[in-house]
Scaffold this active site. Structure first.
Site, PDB file in Angstrom:
ATOM      1  N   ARG A  51      28.561  -5.211   1.141  1.00  0.00           N
ATOM      2  CA  ARG A  51      29.731  -4.332   1.246  1.00  0.00           C
ATOM      3  C   ARG A  51      30.984  -4.855   0.560  1.00  0.00           C
ATOM      4  O   ARG A  51      31.747  -4.092  -0.012  1.00  0.00           O
ATOM      5  CB  ARG A  51      30.017  -4.043   2.722  1.00  0.00           C
ATOM      6  CG  ARG A  51      29.015  -3.041   3.269  1.00  0.00           C
ATOM      7  CD  ARG A  51      29.290  -2.716   4.687  1.00  0.00           C
ATOM      8  NE  ARG A  51      29.294  -3.932   5.498  1.00  0.00           N
ATOM      9  CZ  ARG A  51      29.460  -3.955   6.804  1.00  0.00           C
ATOM     10  NH1 ARG A  51      29.667  -2.857   7.462  1.00  0.00           N
ATOM     11  NH2 ARG A  51      29.447  -5.104   7.463  1.00  0.00           N
ATOM     12  N   ASP A  88      27.843   0.144   0.877  1.00  0.00           N
ATOM     13  CA  ASP A  88      27.303   0.155   2.234  1.00  0.00           C
ATOM     14  C   ASP A  88      26.084   1.069   2.171  1.00  0.00           C
ATOM     15  O   ASP A  88      26.218   2.296   2.072  1.00  0.00           O
ATOM     16  CB  ASP A  88      28.363   0.709   3.205  1.00  0.00           C
ATOM     17  CG  ASP A  88      27.809   0.825   4.613  1.00  0.00           C
ATOM     18  OD1 ASP A  88      26.576   0.761   4.780  1.00  0.00           O
ATOM     19  OD2 ASP A  88      28.616   0.979   5.547  1.00  0.00           O
ATOM     20  N   LYS A 154      11.667 -10.676   8.680  1.00  0.00           N
ATOM     21  CA  LYS A 154      11.469 -10.662  10.112  1.00  0.00           C
ATOM     22  C   LYS A 154      12.823 -10.730  10.814  1.00  0.00           C
ATOM     23  O   LYS A 154      13.786 -11.128  10.162  1.00  0.00           O
ATOM     24  CB  LYS A 154      10.560 -11.814  10.551  1.00  0.00           C
ATOM     25  CG  LYS A 154      11.203 -13.196  10.378  1.00  0.00           C
ATOM     26  CD  LYS A 154      10.345 -14.271  10.947  1.00  0.00           C
ATOM     27  CE  LYS A 154      10.656 -14.572  12.380  1.00  0.00           C
ATOM     28  NZ  LYS A 154      11.818 -15.446  12.591  1.00  0.00           N
ATOM     29  N   HIS A 184       7.319 -16.048   6.374  1.00  0.00           N
ATOM     30  CA  HIS A 184       7.361 -17.086   5.334  1.00  0.00           C
ATOM     31  C   HIS A 184       6.312 -18.178   5.551  1.00  0.00           C
ATOM     32  O   HIS A 184       5.959 -18.902   4.622  1.00  0.00           O
ATOM     33  CB  HIS A 184       8.776 -17.665   5.181  1.00  0.00           C
ATOM     34  CG  HIS A 184       9.156 -18.669   6.227  1.00  0.00           C
ATOM     35  ND1 HIS A 184       9.650 -18.311   7.438  1.00  0.00           N
ATOM     36  CD2 HIS A 184       9.114 -20.024   6.233  1.00  0.00           C
ATOM     37  CE1 HIS A 184       9.907 -19.401   8.155  1.00  0.00           C
ATOM     38  NE2 HIS A 184       9.586 -20.456   7.436  1.00  0.00           N
ATOM     39  N   LYS A 188       3.466 -20.892   2.757  1.00  0.00           N
ATOM     40  CA  LYS A 188       3.369 -22.354   2.694  1.00  0.00           C
ATOM     41  C   LYS A 188       1.980 -22.734   2.157  1.00  0.00           C
ATOM     42  O   LYS A 188       0.963 -22.191   2.589  1.00  0.00           O
ATOM     43  CB  LYS A 188       3.566 -22.966   4.097  1.00  0.00           C
ATOM     44  CG  LYS A 188       4.997 -22.809   4.633  1.00  0.00           C
ATOM     45  CD  LYS A 188       5.142 -23.471   5.989  1.00  0.00           C
ATOM     46  CE  LYS A 188       6.445 -23.088   6.663  1.00  0.00           C
ATOM     47  NZ  LYS A 188       7.577 -23.922   6.328  1.00  0.00           N
ATOM     48  N   GLU A 222      10.670 -28.320  16.341  1.00  0.00           N
ATOM     49  CA  GLU A 222      11.869 -28.454  15.499  1.00  0.00           C
ATOM     50  C   GLU A 222      12.855 -29.388  16.177  1.00  0.00           C
ATOM     51  O   GLU A 222      12.956 -29.392  17.408  1.00  0.00           O
ATOM     52  CB  GLU A 222      12.529 -27.087  15.315  1.00  0.00           C
ATOM     53  CG  GLU A 222      11.653 -26.090  14.598  1.00  0.00           C
ATOM     54  CD  GLU A 222      12.424 -24.814  14.280  1.00  0.00           C
ATOM     55  OE1 GLU A 222      12.951 -24.723  13.171  1.00  0.00           O
ATOM     56  OE2 GLU A 222      12.495 -23.936  15.152  1.00  0.00           O
ATOM     57  N   ASP A 242      11.062 -15.301  18.186  1.00  0.00           N
ATOM     58  CA  ASP A 242      11.529 -15.874  16.922  1.00  0.00           C
ATOM     59  C   ASP A 242      10.401 -16.560  16.142  1.00  0.00           C
ATOM     60  O   ASP A 242      10.331 -16.452  14.923  1.00  0.00           O
ATOM     61  CB  ASP A 242      12.643 -16.894  17.224  1.00  0.00           C
ATOM     62  CG  ASP A 242      13.317 -17.410  15.978  1.00  0.00           C
ATOM     63  OD1 ASP A 242      13.557 -16.597  15.057  1.00  0.00           O
ATOM     64  OD2 ASP A 242      13.604 -18.627  15.893  1.00  0.00           O
ATOM     65  N   HIS A 247       5.016 -16.461  13.251  1.00  0.00           N
ATOM     66  CA  HIS A 247       4.437 -17.618  12.555  1.00  0.00           C
ATOM     67  C   HIS A 247       3.226 -18.197  13.307  1.00  0.00           C
ATOM     68  O   HIS A 247       2.186 -18.485  12.716  1.00  0.00           O
ATOM     69  CB  HIS A 247       5.468 -18.740  12.402  1.00  0.00           C
ATOM     70  CG  HIS A 247       6.755 -18.293  11.783  1.00  0.00           C
ATOM     71  ND1 HIS A 247       6.824 -17.331  10.816  1.00  0.00           N
ATOM     72  CD2 HIS A 247       8.040 -18.679  12.002  1.00  0.00           C
ATOM     73  CE1 HIS A 247       8.089 -17.155  10.463  1.00  0.00           C
ATOM     74  NE2 HIS A 247       8.842 -17.956  11.169  1.00  0.00           N
TER      75      HIS A 247
HETATM   76  C1  BG6 Z   1      12.316 -18.840  11.253  1.00  0.00           C
HETATM   77  C2  BG6 Z   1      12.988 -18.849  12.589  1.00  0.00           C
HETATM   78  O1  BG6 Z   1      11.513 -17.714  11.103  1.00  0.00           O
HETATM   79  O2  BG6 Z   1      11.510 -20.008  11.147  1.00  0.00           O
HETATM   80  C3  BG6 Z   1      13.837 -20.094  12.756  1.00  0.00           C
HETATM   81  O3  BG6 Z   1      13.787 -17.688  12.695  1.00  0.00           O
HETATM   82  C4  BG6 Z   1      12.988 -21.328  12.549  1.00  0.00           C
HETATM   83  O4  BG6 Z   1      14.440 -20.156  14.040  1.00  0.00           O
HETATM   84  C5  BG6 Z   1      12.251 -21.215  11.219  1.00  0.00           C
HETATM   85  O5  BG6 Z   1      13.860 -22.453  12.534  1.00  0.00           O
HETATM   86  C6  BG6 Z   1      11.259 -22.357  11.068  1.00  0.00           C
HETATM   87  O6  BG6 Z   1      10.746 -22.328   9.762  1.00  0.00           O
HETATM   88  P1  BG6 Z   1      10.248 -23.656   9.056  1.00  0.00           P
HETATM   89  O7  BG6 Z   1       9.696 -23.196   7.752  1.00  0.00           O
HETATM   90  O8  BG6 Z   1      11.436 -24.548   8.934  1.00  0.00           O
HETATM   91  O9  BG6 Z   1       9.231 -24.238   9.978  1.00  0.00           O
END
Ligand code: BG6
Length: 512
Positions: A51, A88, A154, A184, A188, A222, A242, A247
């Site tokens: 925007r 927008d 996502k 994502h 990998k 993490e 999340d 994943h």
């Molecule tokens: C994301 C989450 O999809 O994946 C994050 O929203 C998370 O909260 C991340 O930290 C982890 O991805 P990676 O590739 O660092 O393991």
């Protein structure tokens, strides 16, 4: 080596959310990575849309600041192909303006267009409707040179119902082959190798079932907490939505699926969806026994004091959101019945690592490692009672990050007169073997979306099946007598109570 992106005379990559974090931190560096690797054709132009008003030059400068130094040269080579348009895109008038803007670029509307929705999820449907109503998503078929594709980030929905609504909305304007739902993790390298490991080699598959595998353990740990500026979003989702819903269930599906007939996107996705549908949907009492939800309190990570989740800026008072989940999941099919899949994800744990451990069954009779001075009959008796545990199962570890590795543990006889077995392992490390770093996930995924390969993207039914399981777990947590959320100190392995999920099977949580 990847192919160069030359699927059409010219391609426009249109990024909605051009000023956002994901665009700066992941998408543009991924494009620069493609450029550096010689995979980005000069006919691909990148148009950022958001925007605020700014010139192309200002936008290019803004992006340059977040390009890692090793990609700076590549970025400089592609930056003249980056443009900016202020709009927008929920407002029909402004979408019309965008259309005219895109049509006026080289190639007109005869180019292929990839729309990347790097936006807040609540905007997905609005933007799709606006684009659809302006006729910007129509294309005759997937092979048309002026193809139209949409990548959505996502989270895909907040639960099964909202995901279904979003899918319905997408299908109002797009065919399924035009939709690229991103996870994502699938980009990998080590995740893609799961299929290679299982189905290119013949030594694993005969053992890959309930007869030989004791349990499967998947960890996404993490050390970071909730990131700055993200607390509001995170708090509405929590660890389950999340990371686990997407994943982790994808990792589970790749580990547990049957062999696909070919490597075609739909063959692979059919196999994954079968597994996701076989996840045992727990009721509230299963959820109470088979899951632990927790939140980090203040602690220490890498020698530094850190605050607890509830004190993070932006976390609403009285939040009940989990930052840690541990689950014991059952896959109800012939291959896996009775094999626990132990899933664990947490923020602010002692270190960052993602791995899958396939733990094979222990030998039925223990012959080795009788302690000095203990008679054979005492040895047998103690083993039977369980007061002496000498067996170490073979474990195949698929290390996804930070190291990209495969290891297989086994026992070897220690040289000497006694039959004493010592744990040893066979290891394979990507870096050491290939002498090059794997491309970042977004680099691979962007390339595939530009080239029209949907294999590493999610199909609607996979998402639906993942939500079916996730919704049941979340509903169980909301039940009147559900166990309360527990706390774990930041920098720890998570709450001790999660160890109880192993009750009845040999094993414990990996410490990475
Ligand atoms: C994301 C989450 O999809 O994946 C994050 O929203 C998370 O909260 C991340 O930290 C982890 O991805 P990676 O590739 O660092 O393991």
């Amino acid at each position: 080596m990847y192919d160069m992106v030359t699927t059409t005379p010219a391609t426009q990559l249109i990024i909605f959310g051009a000023s956002g974090d994901l665009t700066r931190r992941k998408l543009i560096p991924a494009l620069a990575g493609l450029q550096a690797a010689g995979n980005l054709d000069s006919s691909v132009s990148i148009i950022g849309v958001s925007r605020s008003k700014k010139s192309d030059e200002q936008y290019r400068e803004e992006l340059a600041n977040s390009i890692p130094s090793e990609l700076r040269d590549a970025y400089d080579k592609m930056k003249d192909r980056i443009f900016y348009h202020a709009a927008d895109v929920t407002v029909p008038e402004q979408v019309k303006g965008l259309r005219e803007y895109l049509d006026n670029k080289a190639g007109g509307d005869e180019v292929g267009r990839l729309f990347y929705l790097s936006l807040k999820p609540e905007l997905f449907s609005k933007v799709l409707k606006a684009l659809g109503n302006e006729d910007m998503l129509k294309t005759s078929n997937a092979l048309s040179p002026h193809w139209r594709r949409v990548v959505v980030e996502k989270p895909f929905g907040h639960d099964r119902e909202s995901a279904r609504k979003l899918n319905d909305c997408m299908h109002d304007y797009l065919r399924e082959d035009q939709i690229y739902r991103i996870d994502h993790y699938l980009g990998k390298e080590t995740v893609q190798n799961i299929l290679g490991l299982r189905f290119h080699n013949t030594i694993f598959e005969p053992l890959w079932n309930r007869h030989h595998i004791e349990l499967v353990q998947i960890t996404v740990a993490e050390s970071i907490g909730v990131e700055k500026g993200r607390a509001g979003f995170y708090d509405e989702n929590g660890a389950m939505r999340d990371v686990v819903q997407n994943h982790m269930l994808q990792l589970l599906a790749l580990v547990a699926m049957e062999a696909p007939t070919t490597l075609d996107a739909d063959d692979i996705r059919n196999r994954k969806v079968e597994v996701l549908r076989a996840l045992h949907c727990p009721d509230a009492s299963d959820v109470a026994k088979q899951s632990v939800r927790a939140r980090y309190s203040a602690g220490e990570v890498d020698g530094e004091a850190v605050i607890g989740y509830l004190d993070e800026e932006g976390v609403p008072e009285g939040s009940d959101t989990e930052t840690y989940v541990a689950l014991r999941v059952d896959v109800d099919n012939w291959r896996w019945s009775g094999v626990p899949f132990m899933l664990r994800h947490g923020k602010r744990m002692s270190k960052k690592f993602t791995e899958i451990k396939i733990q094979f069954r222990t030998p039925p009779v223990q012959l080795f490692n009788r302690p000095d001075g203990m008679s054979e009959s005492d040895f047998r008796r103690k083993l039977k009672e369980g007061s002496l545990c000498q067996a170490r199962p073979n474990v195949l570890t698929i290390r996804i990050q930070p190291e990209e590795e495969l290891t297989l543990s086994f026992g070897v006889k220690t040289p000497g007169a006694d039959m004493i077995m010592t744990p040893a392992k066979l290891s394979f490390n990507y870096d050491n073997f290939f002498h090059s770093e794997s491309a970042p996930a977004y680099q691979r995924l962007l390339l595939d979306a530009l080239q029209g390969d949907p294999t590493l993207f999610l199909r609607a039914d996979e998402i639906d099946a993942s939500w079916l399981y996730t919704d049941e777990v979340i509903a169980g947590w909301k039940a009147a007598d559900a166990p309360a959320i527990v706390e774990y100190p930041a920098g720890s392995q998570g709450p001790d109570i999660a160890d109880e999920l192993f009750t009845g099977c040999e094993g414990c949580w990996s410490r990475g």
